[in-house]
Design an enzyme around this catalytic site. Sequence first.
Site, PDB file in Angstrom:
ATOM      1  N   HIS A  12      -7.841  -1.602   6.736  1.00 10.47           N
ATOM      2  CA  HIS A  12      -9.023  -0.993   7.266  1.00 10.47           C
ATOM      3  C   HIS A  12     -10.096  -2.068   7.851  1.00 10.47           C
ATOM      4  O   HIS A  12     -10.503  -1.678   8.964  1.00 10.47           O
ATOM      5  CB  HIS A  12      -9.526  -0.231   5.907  1.00 10.47           C
ATOM      6  CG  HIS A  12      -8.562   0.747   5.155  1.00 10.47           C
ATOM      7  ND1 HIS A  12      -7.604   1.295   5.795  1.00 10.47           N
ATOM      8  CD2 HIS A  12      -8.376   0.731   3.826  1.00 10.47           C
ATOM      9  CE1 HIS A  12      -6.742   1.977   4.885  1.00 10.47           C
ATOM     10  NE2 HIS A  12      -7.369   1.751   3.690  1.00 10.47           N
ATOM     11  N   GLU A  61     -17.150   0.701  -2.521  1.00 12.78           N
ATOM     12  CA  GLU A  61     -16.783   1.898  -3.228  1.00 12.78           C
ATOM     13  C   GLU A  61     -17.475   1.645  -4.634  1.00 12.78           C
ATOM     14  O   GLU A  61     -17.647   0.669  -5.190  1.00 12.78           O
ATOM     15  CB  GLU A  61     -15.257   2.039  -3.360  1.00 12.78           C
ATOM     16  CG  GLU A  61     -14.680   1.771  -2.043  1.00 12.78           C
ATOM     17  CD  GLU A  61     -13.110   2.116  -2.011  1.00 12.78           C
ATOM     18  OE1 GLU A  61     -12.516   3.049  -2.147  1.00 12.78           O
ATOM     19  OE2 GLU A  61     -12.251   0.987  -2.529  1.00 12.78           O
ATOM     20  N   LYS A 117     -10.456   8.470  10.928  1.00 13.09           N
ATOM     21  CA  LYS A 117     -12.064   8.807  10.788  1.00 13.09           C
ATOM     22  C   LYS A 117     -12.725   8.951  11.961  1.00 13.09           C
ATOM     23  O   LYS A 117     -12.768   8.255  12.920  1.00 13.09           O
ATOM     24  CB  LYS A 117     -12.611   7.774   9.674  1.00 13.09           C
ATOM     25  CG  LYS A 117     -12.179   7.746   8.492  1.00 13.09           C
ATOM     26  CD  LYS A 117     -12.949   6.786   7.544  1.00 13.09           C
ATOM     27  CE  LYS A 117     -12.396   6.593   6.274  1.00 13.09           C
ATOM     28  NZ  LYS A 117     -12.310   7.304   5.331  1.00 13.09           N
ATOM     29  N   LYS A 174     -14.701  -2.742  -5.280  1.00 14.80           N
ATOM     30  CA  LYS A 174     -14.884  -1.746  -6.075  1.00 14.80           C
ATOM     31  C   LYS A 174     -16.118  -1.795  -7.060  1.00 14.80           C
ATOM     32  O   LYS A 174     -16.525  -2.725  -7.281  1.00 14.80           O
ATOM     33  CB  LYS A 174     -13.682  -1.599  -6.715  1.00 14.80           C
ATOM     34  CG  LYS A 174     -12.343  -1.276  -5.947  1.00 14.80           C
ATOM     35  CD  LYS A 174     -11.385  -0.341  -6.181  1.00 14.80           C
ATOM     36  CE  LYS A 174     -10.090  -0.013  -5.203  1.00 14.80           C
ATOM     37  NZ  LYS A 174     -10.270   1.023  -4.425  1.00 14.80           N
ATOM     38  N   ARG A 216      11.565  13.288  -6.104  1.00 13.87           N
ATOM     39  CA  ARG A 216      12.825  13.542  -7.095  1.00 13.87           C
ATOM     40  C   ARG A 216      12.666  14.780  -7.837  1.00 13.87           C
ATOM     41  O   ARG A 216      13.592  15.094  -8.412  1.00 13.87           O
ATOM     42  CB  ARG A 216      12.582  12.240  -7.905  1.00 13.87           C
ATOM     43  CG  ARG A 216      13.627  11.181  -7.652  1.00 13.87           C
ATOM     44  CD  ARG A 216      13.293   9.953  -8.213  1.00 13.87           C
ATOM     45  NE  ARG A 216      13.695  10.098  -9.493  1.00 13.87           N
ATOM     46  CZ  ARG A 216      14.099   9.022 -10.445  1.00 13.87           C
ATOM     47  NH1 ARG A 216      13.808   7.573  -9.932  1.00 13.87           N
ATOM     48  NH2 ARG A 216      14.374   9.195 -11.516  1.00 13.87           N
ATOM     49  N   ASP A 242      17.117  12.526  -4.632  1.00 12.89           N
ATOM     50  CA  ASP A 242      16.950  11.207  -5.329  1.00 12.89           C
ATOM     51  C   ASP A 242      17.495  10.293  -4.355  1.00 12.89           C
ATOM     52  O   ASP A 242      18.509  10.231  -3.784  1.00 12.89           O
ATOM     53  CB  ASP A 242      18.010  11.151  -6.401  1.00 12.89           C
ATOM     54  CG  ASP A 242      18.131   9.931  -7.067  1.00 12.89           C
ATOM     55  OD1 ASP A 242      17.663   8.656  -6.618  1.00 12.89           O
ATOM     56  OD2 ASP A 242      19.094   9.831  -8.193  1.00 12.89           O
ATOM     57  N   ILE A 243      16.733   9.135  -3.887  1.00 15.33           N
ATOM     58  CA  ILE A 243      16.868   8.502  -2.919  1.00 15.33           C
ATOM     59  C   ILE A 243      17.942   7.649  -2.972  1.00 15.33           C
ATOM     60  O   ILE A 243      18.578   7.139  -1.666  1.00 15.33           O
ATOM     61  CB  ILE A 243      15.429   7.506  -2.562  1.00 15.33           C
ATOM     62  CG1 ILE A 243      14.473   8.533  -1.808  1.00 15.33           C
ATOM     63  CG2 ILE A 243      15.935   6.360  -1.658  1.00 15.33           C
ATOM     64  CD1 ILE A 243      13.065   7.769  -1.736  1.00 15.33           C
ATOM     65  N   ASP A 247      -5.502  -4.743  -0.305  1.00 11.35           N
ATOM     66  CA  ASP A 247      -5.604  -3.390  -0.032  1.00 11.35           C
ATOM     67  C   ASP A 247      -6.588  -3.014   0.864  1.00 11.35           C
ATOM     68  O   ASP A 247      -6.285  -1.825   1.520  1.00 11.35           O
ATOM     69  CB  ASP A 247      -6.292  -3.045  -1.779  1.00 11.35           C
ATOM     70  CG  ASP A 247      -6.461  -1.381  -1.621  1.00 11.35           C
ATOM     71  OD1 ASP A 247      -5.409  -0.755  -1.299  1.00 11.35           O
ATOM     72  OD2 ASP A 247      -7.383  -0.974  -2.199  1.00 11.35           O
ATOM     73  N   LYS A 267       0.516   3.070   4.214  1.00  8.32           N
ATOM     74  CA  LYS A 267       0.540   1.993   3.432  1.00  8.32           C
ATOM     75  C   LYS A 267       1.037   1.962   1.801  1.00  8.32           C
ATOM     76  O   LYS A 267       0.782   3.053   1.394  1.00  8.32           O
ATOM     77  CB  LYS A 267      -0.837   1.225   3.886  1.00  8.32           C
ATOM     78  CG  LYS A 267      -1.994   1.882   2.915  1.00  8.32           C
ATOM     79  CD  LYS A 267      -3.270   1.166   3.050  1.00  8.32           C
ATOM     80  CE  LYS A 267      -3.698   0.255   2.043  1.00  8.32           C
ATOM     81  NZ  LYS A 267      -4.493   0.825   0.927  1.00  8.32           N
TER      82      LYS A 267
END
Length: 485
Positions: free
Chosen positions: A236, A212, A178, A334, A46, A89-90, A231, A144
């Site tokens: 993954h 993480e 990876k 996390k 945008r 602008d979509i 998530d 994603k």
Amino acid sequence: MVEKASTLLMFGATGDLARRMLLPSLYGLDSDGLLPADLRIIGTARTELGDEAFRERADAALKEHLPQGFYSEGIAKRFLGRLHYVPLDIKDQSGFDRLAKRIGDPCHGVAIFLSTAPSLFKPTIDGLAGAGLACPTVRMALEKPLGSDLESSREINDSVAGAFPEDRTFRIDHYLGKETVQNLLALRFANSMFEPLWNATHIDHVQITVAETIGLEGRGDYYDQAGALRDMVQNHMLQLLALVAMEPPADFNSTAVRDEKVKVLHALRAITSADVEANSVTGQYLRGAIDGEPVPGYAEEVGHESTTETFVALKAHIDNWRWKGVPFYLRTGKRMPMRDTEIFIQFRDVPYSIFASRGATTKPNKLIIGVQPEETISLHLMAKTPGLDRQGVRLREIPLDIGLANAFSEYRRRIAYERLLLDLIEGDPTLFVRRDEVEAQWGWIDRIRAAWTEKGLTPRPYAAGTWGPSAAIALTERDGISWHE
Ligand code: BG6
């Protein structure tokens, strides 16, 4: 024959992913001479920018995010020369028309990379189709999150399918880019010694950990809606599980590999309200310390009280012949004590020990595949401790360690997106996720979330810098198993 792209159209070109990963990856490919000589990269977002201003931003991103010593003025000049920018602008069709004009011949050699909020997928695809940019040769890559449950993922898939058939839809799971993840296939199917043992007769259990140290990294709005299960596990971790558990594909091609992965995903036993308490644990971090530095708790970071899980541990089963009775323990979180992604395969003990009469005990073999931060393969074997054995035989577990960085020291370590972007440009979908895989993944995840809701389960607290709530330890200890740390 699949045509190589000569235009790469990047939606979300001013965003974080583009700056941190996509532009540095494309630069890496360019520096190795792997991009088609005529490839143009058209960024769009945008923000009102011209080509020059976009190039300046891209240059700053390269300087900030490329590994030290990798930036070169000469290569950067060539690479930045490929970049163009069209503000869009979509909601406004005229932007798409301008884009189509800039691309010129949209029906030849166009690949699109969509890394915008999923709510913008449909209007973007409609806009592209309206401007004649959904020709039968255009490929579409989607980053994603592809929905937040099976239903929303189906909606996204349906709207994409309206303009781009499955063989030209490239769903990204960056873990598949990876190197060590791909190496799983080489380890399993390019060696004869593992496959005969790769089943319930010889394997006791499997652990997959993705730990993480980071917290929200400014993504609180998204993460608080998602949580660790959606998530990390939905994509993954289930991909890692599928690669560990799948049958040997007949060939290393996109159909054969993905056919085998999806069979595993369909064979995952549903976790329901009847067994969700025994088979899952969730947690949310409180303030604590990582590497000796104090870090805030989740509620403080996100700015309000929340019931979103930042940690999840699961005990999964794959109901098929190969894996009957073998638990797969998955854990991700996390603010864990260290960054560590690994696959841990625990073999069964020898059926009978000839050393027992000499006072020695054996330990079952282990195979540990380290994905990050280091790429390693470590096989733990029993060996005799040197000595004259007057007090009995002594055996010790010793690791056979391979550091892939050393074994392949002549190769540069690449960003996962380099591989995926190159495959998109060249049109190879093997390392992208097919619709049936994504939907099988969501189907399994939705059942777990529904069971949590039905049972009123909310995350247990854990201090940042620890391995999650103590209930996660109990999840495996009940089976006489410890998490590998
Ligand atoms: C992303 C998640 O898909 O993967 C993030 O949205 C997570 O929350 C990231 O931090 C982890 O990726 P990597 O490559 O650093 O393990």
